[in-house]
Write a protein that holds these residues in place. Structure first.
Motif, mmCIF file in Angstrom:
data_model
loop_
_atom_site.group_PDB
_atom_site.id
_atom_site.type_symbol
_atom_site.label_atom_id
_atom_site.label_comp_id
_atom_site.label_asym_id
_atom_site.label_seq_id
_atom_site.Cartn_x
_atom_site.Cartn_y
_atom_site.Cartn_z
ATOM 1 N N ILE A 36 0.907 -1.168 -0.060
ATOM 2 C CA ILE A 36 -0.215 -0.029 -0.159
ATOM 3 C C ILE A 36 0.943 1.192 -0.070
ATOM 4 C CG2 ILE A 36 -1.762 1.454 1.329
ATOM 5 C CD1 ILE A 36 -2.761 -1.229 2.476
ATOM 6 N N THR A 37 0.541 2.036 -1.010
ATOM 7 C CA THR A 37 1.480 3.507 -1.027
ATOM 8 C C THR A 37 0.456 4.364 -0.270
ATOM 9 O OG1 THR A 37 2.482 2.898 -3.024
ATOM 10 C CG2 THR A 37 2.352 5.240 -2.509
ATOM 11 N N LEU A 38 0.960 5.013 0.704
ATOM 12 C CA LEU A 38 0.023 6.194 1.515
ATOM 13 C C LEU A 38 -0.312 7.205 0.815
ATOM 14 C CD1 LEU A 38 1.676 5.708 5.239
ATOM 15 C CD2 LEU A 38 -0.449 4.882 4.336
ATOM 16 N N PRO A 39 -1.359 7.556 0.678
ATOM 17 C CA PRO A 39 -1.670 8.989 0.321
ATOM 18 C C PRO A 39 -1.464 9.820 1.415
ATOM 19 C CG PRO A 39 -3.288 7.678 0.848
ATOM 20 C CD PRO A 39 -2.494 6.732 0.912
ATOM 21 N N THR A 40 -1.506 11.210 1.180
ATOM 22 C CA THR A 40 -1.327 12.371 2.318
ATOM 23 C C THR A 40 -2.508 12.276 3.316
ATOM 24 O OG1 THR A 40 -2.368 13.909 0.836
ATOM 25 C CG2 THR A 40 0.040 13.869 0.565
ATOM 26 N N ASP A 41 -3.523 11.763 2.942
ATOM 27 C CA ASP A 41 -4.616 11.886 3.951
ATOM 28 C C ASP A 41 -5.171 10.546 4.568
ATOM 29 O OD1 ASP A 41 -5.842 10.259 1.492
ATOM 30 O OD2 ASP A 41 -7.596 11.519 1.287
ATOM 31 N N ALA A 42 -4.154 9.516 4.427
ATOM 32 C CA ALA A 42 -4.174 8.296 5.249
ATOM 33 C C ALA A 42 -4.589 8.568 6.809
ATOM 34 C CB ALA A 42 -2.976 7.454 4.822
ATOM 35 N N PRO A 43 -5.391 7.778 7.383
ATOM 36 C CA PRO A 43 -5.642 7.982 8.628
ATOM 37 C C PRO A 43 -4.384 7.994 9.768
ATOM 38 C CG PRO A 43 -7.060 6.579 7.791
ATOM 39 C CD PRO A 43 -5.982 6.746 6.832
ATOM 40 N N HIS A 44 -3.313 7.252 9.366
ATOM 41 C CA HIS A 44 -2.160 6.984 10.222
ATOM 42 C C HIS A 44 -0.894 7.764 9.772
ATOM 43 C CE1 HIS A 44 -4.312 4.232 12.668
ATOM 44 N NE2 HIS A 44 -4.779 3.681 11.767
ATOM 45 N N VAL A 45 -0.922 8.632 8.762
ATOM 46 C CA VAL A 45 0.041 9.337 8.480
ATOM 47 C C VAL A 45 0.717 10.340 9.550
ATOM 48 C CG1 VAL A 45 0.878 11.431 7.084
ATOM 49 C CG2 VAL A 45 -0.376 9.563 6.050
ATOM 50 N N ARG B 215 -6.708 -2.950 4.269
ATOM 51 C CA ARG B 215 -7.019 -1.876 3.829
ATOM 52 C C ARG B 215 -7.729 -0.717 4.394
ATOM 53 N NH1 ARG B 215 -9.405 -4.213 0.092
ATOM 54 N NH2 ARG B 215 -7.959 -4.214 -1.699
ATOM 55 N N ALA B 216 -8.702 -1.178 5.410
ATOM 56 C CA ALA B 216 -9.596 -0.300 6.306
ATOM 57 C C ALA B 216 -8.881 0.539 6.932
ATOM 58 C CB ALA B 216 -10.596 -1.098 6.754
ATOM 59 N N VAL B 217 -7.951 -0.358 7.825
ATOM 60 C CA VAL B 217 -6.933 0.129 8.749
ATOM 61 C C VAL B 217 -5.976 1.479 8.229
ATOM 62 C CG1 VAL B 217 -5.056 -0.265 10.290
ATOM 63 C CG2 VAL B 217 -7.106 -1.743 10.390
ATOM 64 N N ILE B 218 -5.460 1.175 7.226
ATOM 65 C CA ILE B 218 -4.205 1.960 6.617
ATOM 66 C C ILE B 218 -4.803 2.925 5.831
ATOM 67 C CG2 ILE B 218 -2.241 1.942 5.096
ATOM 68 C CD1 ILE B 218 -1.832 0.297 7.699
ATOM 69 N N LEU B 219 -5.915 2.907 5.361
ATOM 70 C CA LEU B 219 -6.582 3.783 4.193
ATOM 71 C C LEU B 219 -7.851 4.268 4.638
ATOM 72 C CD1 LEU B 219 -5.871 2.063 0.906
ATOM 73 C CD2 LEU B 219 -4.540 4.002 1.897
ATOM 74 N N ASP C 291 -13.801 3.859 4.183
ATOM 75 C CA ASP C 291 -14.454 3.801 3.164
ATOM 76 C C ASP C 291 -13.623 3.651 2.067
ATOM 77 O OD1 ASP C 291 -12.351 5.991 3.473
ATOM 78 O OD2 ASP C 291 -13.578 7.475 2.528
ATOM 79 N N SER C 292 -12.634 3.251 2.339
ATOM 80 C CA SER C 292 -11.782 2.859 1.244
ATOM 81 C C SER C 292 -11.984 1.277 0.803
ATOM 82 C CB SER C 292 -10.046 2.904 1.243
ATOM 83 O OG SER C 292 -9.854 1.652 2.259
ATOM 84 N N VAL C 293 -12.553 0.549 1.622
ATOM 85 C CA VAL C 293 -12.976 -0.774 1.325
ATOM 86 C C VAL C 293 -14.299 -0.682 0.294
ATOM 87 C CG1 VAL C 293 -13.859 -3.160 2.276
ATOM 88 C CG2 VAL C 293 -12.141 -1.703 3.177
ATOM 89 N N GLU C 294 -15.053 0.144 0.811
ATOM 90 C CA GLU C 294 -16.318 0.246 -0.002
ATOM 91 C C GLU C 294 -16.064 0.739 -1.500
ATOM 92 O OE1 GLU C 294 -20.242 -0.148 -0.992
ATOM 93 O OE2 GLU C 294 -19.175 -0.852 0.949
ATOM 94 N N ARG C 295 -15.351 1.867 -1.303
ATOM 95 C CA ARG C 295 -14.932 2.291 -2.869
ATOM 96 C C ARG C 295 -14.358 1.226 -3.790
ATOM 97 N NH1 ARG C 295 -12.677 6.608 0.006
ATOM 98 N NH2 ARG C 295 -10.539 5.770 -0.376
ATOM 99 N N THR C 296 -13.505 0.421 -3.201
ATOM 100 C CA THR C 296 -12.933 -0.933 -3.782
ATOM 101 C C THR C 296 -13.936 -1.734 -4.535
ATOM 102 O OG1 THR C 296 -10.793 -0.490 -2.937
ATOM 103 C CG2 THR C 296 -11.097 -2.712 -3.840
ATOM 104 N N VAL D 261 -0.581 1.627 15.125
ATOM 105 C CA VAL D 261 -1.723 1.113 13.976
ATOM 106 C C VAL D 261 -2.119 -0.232 14.428
ATOM 107 C CG1 VAL D 261 -1.632 0.552 11.477
ATOM 108 C CG2 VAL D 261 -0.169 2.444 12.309
ATOM 109 N N PRO D 262 -3.415 -0.409 14.664
ATOM 110 C CA PRO D 262 -3.928 -1.562 14.932
ATOM 111 C C PRO D 262 -4.168 -2.495 13.769
ATOM 112 C CG PRO D 262 -5.802 0.406 14.603
ATOM 113 C CD PRO D 262 -4.289 0.801 14.270
ATOM 114 N N LEU D 263 -3.010 -3.185 13.192
ATOM 115 C CA LEU D 263 -3.010 -4.269 12.528
ATOM 116 C C LEU D 263 -3.986 -5.588 12.819
ATOM 117 C CD1 LEU D 263 0.285 -4.144 10.957
ATOM 118 C CD2 LEU D 263 -1.482 -3.080 9.938
#
Length: 229
Positions: A152-161, A213-217, A220-225, A168-170
């Motif tokens: 996963i490449t982290l976008p600037t708005d990722a929750p754990h940036v 995916r949900a934890v890192i991104l 809502d990223s899961v639903e978009r996928t 990070v609760p993996l």
């Protein structure tokens, strides 16, 4: 480590040379006399034999090897080699090359395959990895269907940036194994912060990929996928 490679084409020879450079003992098994070119991989032991025949594999003393690589350009041959290596000679680790994407489903433990390396899948994954930010990309499968290497490449708005790795609760059955940051490859420490653009490399089971995916991104990223967005 003793490694036997069935198939002395470009792929088999390249694998052999890389393993020899890393200090391993390599035997190349090739049935086509015109392909026996010992000067191409001088550090390998070469055997002219049909790797689909039990007698040939017995002559090569396949049971002594730690790993067998089925690297021919024919998927049928690679499946037969894998099955014989595992069932007749109890080789601990069998790696098989998949040449045609439609045959990938066959390369399972039932055919003796521990790791299937699909050229079409690897190339597609590398393309996705190069252009995809903000989604999970599967790079490789270990032991068909059990564990995957994902990125996963982290976008600037990722929750754990900006947060430390240990916060990070993996989910279960998931481990962060590397962070690629620019030209550096980092072994994640618990206090290392995550930065935008970091490529996070995980090993996880397929059933927790959505959770990762949900934890890192974000959830809502899961639903978009799922919607294909």
């Amino acid at each position: 480590m003793r490694v036997a490679i069935a198939g002395a084409g470009n792929v088999g020879r390249s694998i052999a040379q890389e393993l020899i450079d890393n200090g391993h003992q390599v035997t190349l098994i090739e049935r086509n006399a015109s392909m026996i070119r010992e000067e191409r991989v001088p550090g390998a032991r070469w055997i002219r034999a049909d790797a689909c025949e039990v007698a040939s594999l017995e002559e090569a003393d396949l049971a002594r090897f730690d790993v067998v690589v089925a690297a021919t350009g024919d998927d049928k041959v690679n499946l037969v080699v894998s099955l014989l290596a595992k069932t007749e000679f109890s080789v601990p680790r069998v790696v098989a090359r998949v040449n045609r994407a439609e045959n990938e489903w066959l390369f399972t433990e039932q055919w003796g395959v521990d790791v299937a390396v699909s050229k079409p899948r690897v190339m597609a994954a590398l393309v996705e990895e190069a252009v995809t930010v903000g989604d999970l990309v599967r790079l490789m499968t270990f032991r068909q269907g059990e564990a995957n290497l994902v990125e996963i490449t982290l976008p600037t708005d990722a929750p754990h940036v900006g947060h430390a790795v240990h916060t990070v609760p993996l989910p279960r059955d998931c481990a962060l194994v590397a962070i690629v940051r620019g030209k550096r490859v980092l072994t994640p420490g618990p206090d290392d912060p995550l930065e935008p653009g970091d490529e996070l490399v995980f090993v996880c089971t397929a059933d927790v990929e959505d959770d990762v995916r949900a934890v890192i991104l974000g959830a809502d990223s899961v639903e978009r996928t799922r919607r294909g967005e």
